[in-house]
Design a protein around this motif. Structure first.
Motif, PDB file in Angstrom:
ATOM      1  N   LEU A 106       0.827  -1.207   0.000  1.00 54.63           N
ATOM      2  CA  LEU A 106       0.000   0.000   0.000  1.00 54.63           C
ATOM      3  C   LEU A 106       0.865   1.263   0.000  1.00 54.63           C
ATOM      4  O   LEU A 106       0.489   2.276  -0.595  1.00 54.63           O
ATOM      5  CB  LEU A 106      -0.939   0.002   1.206  1.00 54.63           C
ATOM      6  CG  LEU A 106      -2.070  -1.034   1.164  1.00 54.63           C
ATOM      7  CD1 LEU A 106      -2.901  -0.980   2.446  1.00 54.63           C
ATOM      8  CD2 LEU A 106      -2.964  -0.828  -0.056  1.00 54.63           C
ATOM      9  N   SER A 107       2.015   1.195   0.657  1.00 58.58           N
ATOM     10  CA  SER A 107       2.919   2.353   0.618  1.00 58.58           C
ATOM     11  C   SER A 107       3.432   2.593  -0.800  1.00 58.58           C
ATOM     12  O   SER A 107       3.667   3.731  -1.201  1.00 58.58           O
ATOM     13  CB  SER A 107       4.092   2.153   1.592  1.00 58.58           C
ATOM     14  OG  SER A 107       4.999   1.169   1.122  1.00 58.58           O
ATOM     15  N   LEU A 109       1.611   1.737  -3.465  1.00 60.82           N
ATOM     16  CA  LEU A 109       0.421   2.200  -4.173  1.00 60.82           C
ATOM     17  C   LEU A 109       0.230   3.703  -4.013  1.00 60.82           C
ATOM     18  O   LEU A 109      -0.153   4.403  -4.962  1.00 60.82           O
ATOM     19  CB  LEU A 109      -0.811   1.449  -3.652  1.00 60.82           C
ATOM     20  CG  LEU A 109      -2.176   1.862  -4.208  1.00 60.82           C
ATOM     21  CD1 LEU A 109      -2.251   1.576  -5.706  1.00 60.82           C
ATOM     22  CD2 LEU A 109      -3.295   1.140  -3.465  1.00 60.82           C
ATOM     23  N   TRP A 110       0.500   4.205  -2.826  1.00 61.82           N
ATOM     24  CA  TRP A 110       0.302   5.634  -2.528  1.00 61.82           C
ATOM     25  C   TRP A 110       1.594   6.444  -2.685  1.00 61.82           C
ATOM     26  O   TRP A 110       1.686   7.572  -2.201  1.00 61.82           O
ATOM     27  CB  TRP A 110      -0.256   5.789  -1.112  1.00 61.82           C
ATOM     28  CG  TRP A 110      -1.616   5.157  -0.962  1.00 61.82           C
ATOM     29  CD1 TRP A 110      -2.597   5.100  -1.898  1.00 61.82           C
ATOM     30  CD2 TRP A 110      -2.124   4.476   0.190  1.00 61.82           C
ATOM     31  NE1 TRP A 110      -3.698   4.442  -1.405  1.00 61.82           N
ATOM     32  CE2 TRP A 110      -3.443   4.042  -0.116  1.00 61.82           C
ATOM     33  CE3 TRP A 110      -1.617   4.195   1.465  1.00 61.82           C
ATOM     34  CZ2 TRP A 110      -4.243   3.351   0.779  1.00 61.82           C
ATOM     35  CZ3 TRP A 110      -2.411   3.498   2.364  1.00 61.82           C
ATOM     36  CH2 TRP A 110      -3.706   3.088   2.022  1.00 61.82           C
ATOM     37  N   ASN A 111       2.599   5.822  -3.331  1.00 59.99           N
ATOM     38  CA  ASN A 111       3.871   6.505  -3.592  1.00 59.99           C
ATOM     39  C   ASN A 111       4.529   7.032  -2.317  1.00 59.99           C
ATOM     40  O   ASN A 111       5.056   8.145  -2.286  1.00 59.99           O
ATOM     41  CB  ASN A 111       3.677   7.649  -4.599  1.00 59.99           C
ATOM     42  CG  ASN A 111       3.295   7.146  -5.974  1.00 59.99           C
ATOM     43  OD1 ASN A 111       3.849   6.163  -6.452  1.00 59.99           O
ATOM     44  ND2 ASN A 111       2.334   7.807  -6.597  1.00 59.99           N
ATOM     45  N   LEU A 112       4.481   6.215  -1.279  1.00 60.14           N
ATOM     46  CA  LEU A 112       5.100   6.597  -0.007  1.00 60.14           C
ATOM     47  C   LEU A 112       6.330   5.746   0.287  1.00 60.14           C
ATOM     48  O   LEU A 112       6.712   5.582   1.444  1.00 60.14           O
ATOM     49  CB  LEU A 112       4.082   6.442   1.133  1.00 60.14           C
ATOM     50  CG  LEU A 112       2.821   7.298   1.036  1.00 60.14           C
ATOM     51  CD1 LEU A 112       1.836   6.934   2.144  1.00 60.14           C
ATOM     52  CD2 LEU A 112       3.181   8.785   1.129  1.00 60.14           C
TER      53      LEU A 112
END
Length: 332
Positions: A106-107, A109-112
């Protein structure tokens, strides 16, 4: 019995003082292209710049990361098994590892995917998943029965892990994530070593507190309450520490199962009741286990490399069934 345990421990420590350095040396010497003992010593002592770069930039980070990941996963399993009184519980069995993987995905996915955001996302994913497992177990009659609780954890882990795989495919970074989902220490960097080291240091103080509280935790909860033990706090703190240690390791090396299951169960064979001594033995045996697994992963298809997670799973799967059978025999 006590004298036998002390004798075994002393002999074990003497053997360890000789074997662990040899295993470390073997891990440094063996790689896709093995090096001579002279090259290793020239590198360690900075006699030659090329050798030093090989040892300290390629081999040493992998060695240290292998040891620290083994420590993190084994201590996680030790804490979880102690407070749950269930030898089947481990980070891979109650959703911590797959939850951490979901956090990492998810990180992405959210470019984190920078700095310490990825390890933090892994920790949050692990905590949420293990909390979800507890909620399901609490909602089902007999959900906290030993094998049933683990079964719930395995089902949730598989669902979360499959979703993480699906998202990674949709994000088109599956080929890059493929090794990550398999678990490997082959790409270890000093940044990875420092990240895992920070998680170990952060959890050191709560771990020291837990060691003072885990004495006698084999008793039932009513007796523990009568002894003034903050049982709920100890359980929550133990699972939190386990989640942090496991999740940060997974965010660096990928999915490695069974270490938190195998090592604590080996330690139980020593019949030592002191939590501090159990933690110490978990640390030492995890070093043996991870170093041997790492060396085997390099030798199985030499000069090509097998993921260390394959070697660990090859040992862990039959060990898991052995523990199930052993617990079944005890319940009869």
């Amino acid at each position: 019995m006590i004298s036998e345990v002390i004798f075994i421990s002393k002999k074990f420590l003497i053997i360890t003082a000789f074997v662990i350095p040899l295993l470390c040396m073997g891990s440094l010497l063996i790689g896709s292209s093995s090096i001579s003992f002279k090259v290793l010593m020239d590198g360690l002592l900075f006699r030659d710049a090329k050798s030093a770069n090989l040892v300290y930039e390629l081999r040493m980070p992998r060695l240290l990361l292998t040891i620290m990941v083994g420590y993190s996963l084994s201590i996680s399993g030790f804490l979880m098994q102690t407070v749950s009184k269930n030898k089947l519980v481990s980070p891979s069995m109650v959703g911590i590892i797959d939850g951490a993987l979901m956090g990492v995905v998810l990180s992405q996915l959210w470019n984190l995917n920078f700095s310490f955001v990825t390890p933090i996302a892994a920790i949050l994913g692990a905590l949420i998943t293990v909390g979800f497992v507890y909620c399901i177990a609490g909602a089902i009659p007999g959900g906290f029965v030993k094998t049933r609780f683990v079964l719930i954890g395995i089902i949730v882990s598989n669902v979360i892990g499959s979703l993480a795989n699906l998202i990674s495919i949709k994000l088109s970074f599956f080929q890059e994530a493929n090794l990550f989902f398999l678990g490997t220490v082959s790409n270890a960097k000093w940044w990875d070593v420092n990240t895992v080291l920070i998680s170990i240091l952060i959890t050191a103080i709560p771990l020291v507190y837990l060691l003072t509280q885990l004495n006698g935790f084999y008793l039932n909860e009513d007796m523990l309450h009568s002894l003034g033990k903050p049982v709920k706090l100890i359980k929550i703190l133990s699972f939190t520490v386990a989640s942090i240690l496991s999740a940060v390791s997974i965010s660096v090396v990928g999915k490695i199962n069974f270490v938190g299951l195998i090592i604590p169960n080996i330690v139980y064979m020593f019949r030592i009741t002191s939590p501090a001594k159990q933690l110490f033995l978990n640390t030492i045996i995890s070093m043996y286990f991870m170093l041997i697994s790492d060396i085997l992963s390099k030798l199985i298809k030499y000069p090509y490399e097998t993921q260390i997670s394959f070697v660990i799973s090859f040992i862990g799967i039959p060990f898991f069934f052995y523990i199930i059978k052993k617990q079944g025999d005890q319940n009869e």
